[in-house]
Enzyme design. Structure first.
Site, PDB file in Angstrom:
ATOM      1  N   CYS A   2       0.549  -1.361   0.033  1.00 16.57           N
ATOM      2  CA  CYS A   2      -0.043  -0.001  -0.194  1.00 16.57           C
ATOM      3  C   CYS A   2       0.909   1.218   0.139  1.00 16.57           C
ATOM      4  CB  CYS A   2      -0.961   0.127   1.177  1.00 16.57           C
ATOM      5  SG  CYS A   2      -2.244  -1.159   1.189  1.00 16.57           S
ATOM      6  N   ARG A  27       4.033  -0.427  -4.586  1.00 16.18           N
ATOM      7  CA  ARG A  27       3.494  -0.986  -3.537  1.00 16.18           C
ATOM      8  C   ARG A  27       2.185  -1.609  -3.192  1.00 16.18           C
ATOM      9  NH1 ARG A  27       6.932   1.044   0.559  1.00 16.18           N
ATOM     10  NH2 ARG A  27       5.371   0.492   2.315  1.00 16.18           N
ATOM     11  N   TRP A  74      -2.947  -2.702  -1.741  1.00 20.32           N
ATOM     12  CA  TRP A  74      -2.714  -4.071  -1.822  1.00 20.32           C
ATOM     13  C   TRP A  74      -3.653  -4.602  -0.882  1.00 20.32           C
ATOM     14  CZ3 TRP A  74      -1.013  -8.224   0.900  1.00 20.32           C
ATOM     15  CH2 TRP A  74      -0.826  -9.534   0.131  1.00 20.32           C
ATOM     16  N   ASN A 100      -2.339   2.111   5.999  1.00 18.62           N
ATOM     17  CA  ASN A 100      -1.174   0.883   5.417  1.00 18.62           C
ATOM     18  C   ASN A 100      -1.070   0.003   6.499  1.00 18.62           C
ATOM     19  OD1 ASN A 100       0.563  -0.899   4.189  1.00 18.62           O
ATOM     20  ND2 ASN A 100       2.330   0.738   4.307  1.00 18.62           N
ATOM     21  N   GLY A 101      -1.233  -1.285   6.684  1.00 15.46           N
ATOM     22  CA  GLY A 101      -1.232  -2.108   7.508  1.00 15.46           C
ATOM     23  C   GLY A 101      -2.406  -3.085   8.057  1.00 15.46           C
ATOM     24  N   GLU A 489      16.587 -18.509  -7.325  1.00 12.88           N
ATOM     25  CA  GLU A 489      15.957 -17.178  -7.945  1.00 12.88           C
ATOM     26  C   GLU A 489      15.669 -16.938  -9.398  1.00 12.88           C
ATOM     27  OE1 GLU A 489      15.847 -14.360  -6.303  1.00 12.88           O
ATOM     28  OE2 GLU A 489      16.068 -12.784  -7.836  1.00 12.88           O
ATOM     29  N   LYS A 493      12.094 -15.573 -10.331  1.00 12.03           N
ATOM     30  CA  LYS A 493      11.963 -14.333 -11.196  1.00 12.03           C
ATOM     31  C   LYS A 493      10.894 -14.688 -12.418  1.00 12.03           C
ATOM     32  CE  LYS A 493      13.345 -11.836  -9.787  1.00 12.03           C
ATOM     33  NZ  LYS A 493      14.076 -11.509  -8.372  1.00 12.03           N
ATOM     34  N   GLU A 496       7.249 -15.084 -11.028  1.00  4.04           N
ATOM     35  CA  GLU A 496       6.600 -13.795 -10.415  1.00  4.04           C
ATOM     36  C   GLU A 496       6.321 -12.971 -11.490  1.00  4.04           C
ATOM     37  OE1 GLU A 496       8.678 -11.962  -7.395  1.00  4.04           O
ATOM     38  OE2 GLU A 496      10.390 -11.682  -8.267  1.00  4.04           O
ATOM     39  N   HIS A 512      15.315 -37.005  -7.318  1.00  8.70           N
ATOM     40  CA  HIS A 512      14.831 -37.832  -6.133  1.00  8.70           C
ATOM     41  C   HIS A 512      13.190 -37.339  -6.358  1.00  8.70           C
ATOM     42  CE1 HIS A 512      18.292 -39.328  -4.324  1.00  8.70           C
ATOM     43  NE2 HIS A 512      18.868 -38.192  -4.589  1.00  8.70           N
ATOM     44  N   LYS A 611       5.747  -4.466  -3.923  1.00 12.67           N
ATOM     45  CA  LYS A 611       7.079  -4.474  -3.853  1.00 12.67           C
ATOM     46  C   LYS A 611       7.603  -4.768  -2.380  1.00 12.67           C
ATOM     47  CE  LYS A 611      11.312  -3.652  -5.259  1.00 12.67           C
ATOM     48  NZ  LYS A 611      12.100  -4.695  -5.869  1.00 12.67           N
TER      49      LYS A 611
HETATM   50  O1  M6R Z   1      12.498  -5.709   0.464  1.00 11.89           O
HETATM   51  P1  M6R Z   1      13.002  -7.166   0.884  1.00 11.89           P
HETATM   52  O2  M6R Z   1      14.307  -7.370   0.109  1.00 11.89           O
HETATM   53  O3  M6R Z   1      12.981  -7.216   2.316  1.00 11.89           O
HETATM   54  O4  M6R Z   1      12.043  -7.965   0.135  1.00 11.89           O
HETATM   55  C1  M6R Z   1      11.880  -9.308   0.103  1.00 11.89           C
HETATM   56  C2  M6R Z   1      10.967 -10.081  -0.787  1.00 11.89           C
HETATM   57  O5  M6R Z   1       9.722  -9.526  -0.698  1.00 11.89           O
HETATM   58  C3  M6R Z   1      11.582  -9.826  -2.121  1.00 11.89           C
HETATM   59  O6  M6R Z   1      12.753 -10.277  -2.581  1.00 11.89           O
HETATM   60  C4  M6R Z   1      10.369 -10.480  -3.161  1.00 11.89           C
HETATM   61  O7  M6R Z   1      10.759 -11.910  -3.024  1.00 11.89           O
HETATM   62  C5  M6R Z   1      10.851  -9.989  -4.631  1.00 11.89           C
HETATM   63  N1  M6R Z   1       9.532  -9.798  -5.291  1.00 11.89           N
HETATM   64  C6  M6R Z   1      11.748 -10.988  -5.550  1.00 11.89           C
HETATM   65  O8  M6R Z   1      11.562 -10.677  -6.834  1.00 11.89           O
END
Ligand code: M6R
Length: 616
Positions: A2, A27, A74, A100-101, A489, A493, A496, A512, A611
């Site tokens: 948010c 956000r 969000w 926000n929260g 990773e 990527k 997402e 396995h 984010k």
């Molecule tokens: O701001 P942060 O590094 O704490 O965020 C952690 C995760 O939320 C962040 O890395 C998330 O997995 C990303 N979307 C990855 O691309």
């Protein structure tokens, strides 16, 4: 999670707020809304969907006034609807609130308020808080309207369990905004005759670089020409001013199609900035200004515990490998969200690190607090100066890669890998790593920006590969040792931003279980190491090929892959072991980006994500 923006000053509030919301949209982008305060009444526009949609459907003259608040959502409580969009108004029409929260006890508060005759239009916890403030306001003895407003917010927040960053306006107080925070970030921007509120600095850097970071339990009272900060307990707080170093251009596309693309290509410079000034004069080790621990403190450490979420957690797995390998100190890596509930036995001389790009991830923050509560020193690696995690840690290292706007982490991730490698060197040189090994390591790290630049030249090849593979529905990413986290990773990527199912696995573990997925319809992306693991990974590739699985190999230039084994071979430059994870990340970023772009996905704002995750 948010985005919050507030404005009070001489300009029209709505355009300033909408511009801020556009910059904050990463956000959360389920809905957007703005309320302004004009002649003792609210003008309100809110809508499910993006900020752009709100702008297109709201002529500027619909939102006059020089005081206002705005929000990008969000969704937590309640679906993605116009009614659930913020700002919310109290049922008596006196208060407008953005939040926000999460208000955890909203159900009991709502029951109480319904009993008092308050009505609700949305399913949100935010509307409950808004009505609660209205309730306390009408009960509050009439002193000045301003202090009555302040007291009603203060009283309401004392009844709230959960987290919040809020901004509230009241129709009786035509040029006032009250803001408060607990667990959700809130920044006050102090401009030329104007004040802004925002949940992060990118919303305000086009107007001011002069900011005050509110702390948990603090409230800000903004009026047209002044502001005051107090605690929830009504004690005065002297503001501490900070200067934001990010430039407005850093948060703009500058000709790229997406922020993710821009941030991938920014990596040579970003990594240069991450290491600038961080090598000792003798060229054999790293140095960090803000760790707040002496060399003697570091010598006493017999264990390192790393805490993070998402991509940052993947970077911890690489750091674990490098610290154990080069510094010979045992390392534990925990998901921050698990650590706080696991009650794991901890050694006496354990040093904690949290890694978080945003510095606001609530799970990481809670894990940091838990480790501190147990009496441990916690250092933080973070990109956002002044973020809550950076401020609450005992010391730490800033990443200095500039704002990362794309929801999928790229430059922040490789910078975390780099800083992890530098920490391994730093701790290693205090122990058994020799001067000459340290010097060779430093030289290798100094070469990273150029190697990344060279690897980025693979972009056209990866674009072509992406075109050929974008129609697949399942992918495996496989690697070993320090490349296993890069497989994780790569899978994250791809998932997402393209919504394609992908799994990351240690290459040898594939047989396995995941091998059952292999068919002509499931490509495997292999991160191929040189050295002793090379032949073992090649065997795993043979096993995939024997089952007709397509293979994309990302391998160093010198790796002599058997002919015909891989359908695609992407050659990355040879490099030092500590640097390899960084270099191997570049092709998986490019591959995911080009697949998502090929599929026409909303790369920077993938569905359901935000984010920085500031709710549990
Ligand atoms: O701001 P942060 O590094 O704490 O965020 C952690 C995760 O939320 C962040 O890395 C998330 O997995 C990303 N979307 C990855 O691309």
């Amino acid at each position: 999670m948010c985005g919050i923006v507030g404005y009070i000053g001489k300009q029209k509030a709505a355009p300033v707020i909408l511009e801020g919301l556009k910059r904050l949209e990463y956000r959360g982008y389920d809905s957007a809304g703005v309320a302004t305060l004009v002649d003792g009444r609210f003008e309100l526009a809110k809508k499910a969907g993006r900020v752009e949609g709100l702008i297109l459907s709201t002529p500027a003259q619909r939102l006059p006034g020089t005081t206002g608040i705005g929000h990008t959502r969000w969704a937590t409580h309640g679906g993605v609807t116009d009614a659930n969009a913020h700002p919310h108004l109290s049922s008596d029409g006196r208060m407008a609130l953005i939040h926000n929260g999460v208000i955890e006890n909203y159900a009991s508060l709502k029951k109480f308020l319904v009993g008092k005759g308050y009505t609700f239009k949305s399913e949100t916890d935010t509307e409950v808080l808004c009505n609660l403030i209205a309730y306390h306001y009408q009960k509050e003895p009439a002193t000045s309207e301003g202090s009555r407003f302040m007291e009603s917010v203060r009283k309401s927040l004392r009844h709230v369990d959960g987290t919040y960053g809020i901004a509230v306006m009241c129709t009786d107080c035509p040029a006032e905004i009250i803001a408060a925070r607990k667990g959700s970030p809130l920044i006050l921007g102090v401009g030329d005759g104007e004040y802004m509120l925002a949940s992060d600095v990118s919303a305000i850097i086009s107007r001011t670089q002069n900011v005050v970071y509110l702390k948990d339990g603090e409230m800000a009272h903004l009026t047209a020409g002044n502001f005051a900060i107090t605690t929830l307990g009504a004690e005065d707080v002297s503001p501490v001013f900070d200067t934001v170093t990010w430039r407005v251009e850093d948060a703009e596309l500058n000709g790229y199609a997406h922020f993710m693309e821009k941030e991938i290509f920014e990596q040579p410079d970003a990594l240069e900035n991450s290491m600038r000034g961080r090598f000792a004069e003798d060229g054999s080790t790293a140095q960090f200004g803000g760790l707040n621990l002496t060399a003697v403190d570091f010598r006493q450490i017999d264990r390192v515990h790393l805490l993070a979420c998402g991509s940052a957690w993947h970077s911890c797995l690489v750091a674990e490998y490098l610290i154990e390998r080069f510094a010979r100190v045992p390392v534990d890596v925990d998901y921050a969200s698990e650590f706080r509930y696991r009650n794991t036995p901890l050694g006496r001389n354990t040093l904690f690190f949290t890694i978080s790009q945003s510095g606001e991830t609530i799970d990481t923050l809670a894990a940091l607090r838990e480790a501190k509560r147990k009496g441990y020193k916690v250092l933080a690696v973070s990109n956002v100066v002044g973020s809550t995690i950076a401020r609450e840690a005992d010391g730490g290292v800033y990443q200095h890669v500039g704002p990362e706007i794309g929801v999928a982490s790229t430059k922040a991730f490789t910078s975390q890998l780099l800083l992890g490698a530098m920490l391994a060197l730093y701790i290693g040189r205090m122990r058994d790593m020799s001067f000459s090994d340290g010097s060779a390591y430093v030289q290798a790290l100094k070469g990273v920006p150029n190697l990344v630049r060279q690897t980025l030249l693979l972009a056209p090849q990866l674009k072509a590969v992406a075109r050929r593979y974008a129609h697949f529905h399942d992918f495996l990413f496989l690697g070993r040792l320090s490349l296993f986290p890069i497989a994780l990773e790569g899978a994250l990527k791809l998932k997402e931003i393209s919504y394609i199912h992908a799994e990351g696995y240690p290459a040898a573990e594939m047989k396995h279980g995941p091998i059952a997925l292999i068919s002509e319809q499931c490509p495997s992306v292999f991160l191929v190491p040189s050295g002793e693991m090379f032949h073992k990974v090649v065997s795993s590739m043979q096993e995939i090929k024997a089952r007709k699985g397509p293979v994309i190999a990302i391998a160093a230039e010198g790796c002599d892959l058997p002919a015909g084994l891989a359908d695609e071979v992407v050659r990355i430059p040879e490099c030092h072991e500590a640097v390899l994870p960084i270099i191997a990340t570049i092709p998986v970023q490019l591959l995911s980006y080009y697949i998502a772009a090929e599929l026409g996905r909303d790369v920077d704002k993938p569905r359901n994500l935000a984010k920085s995750v500031t709710v549990e």
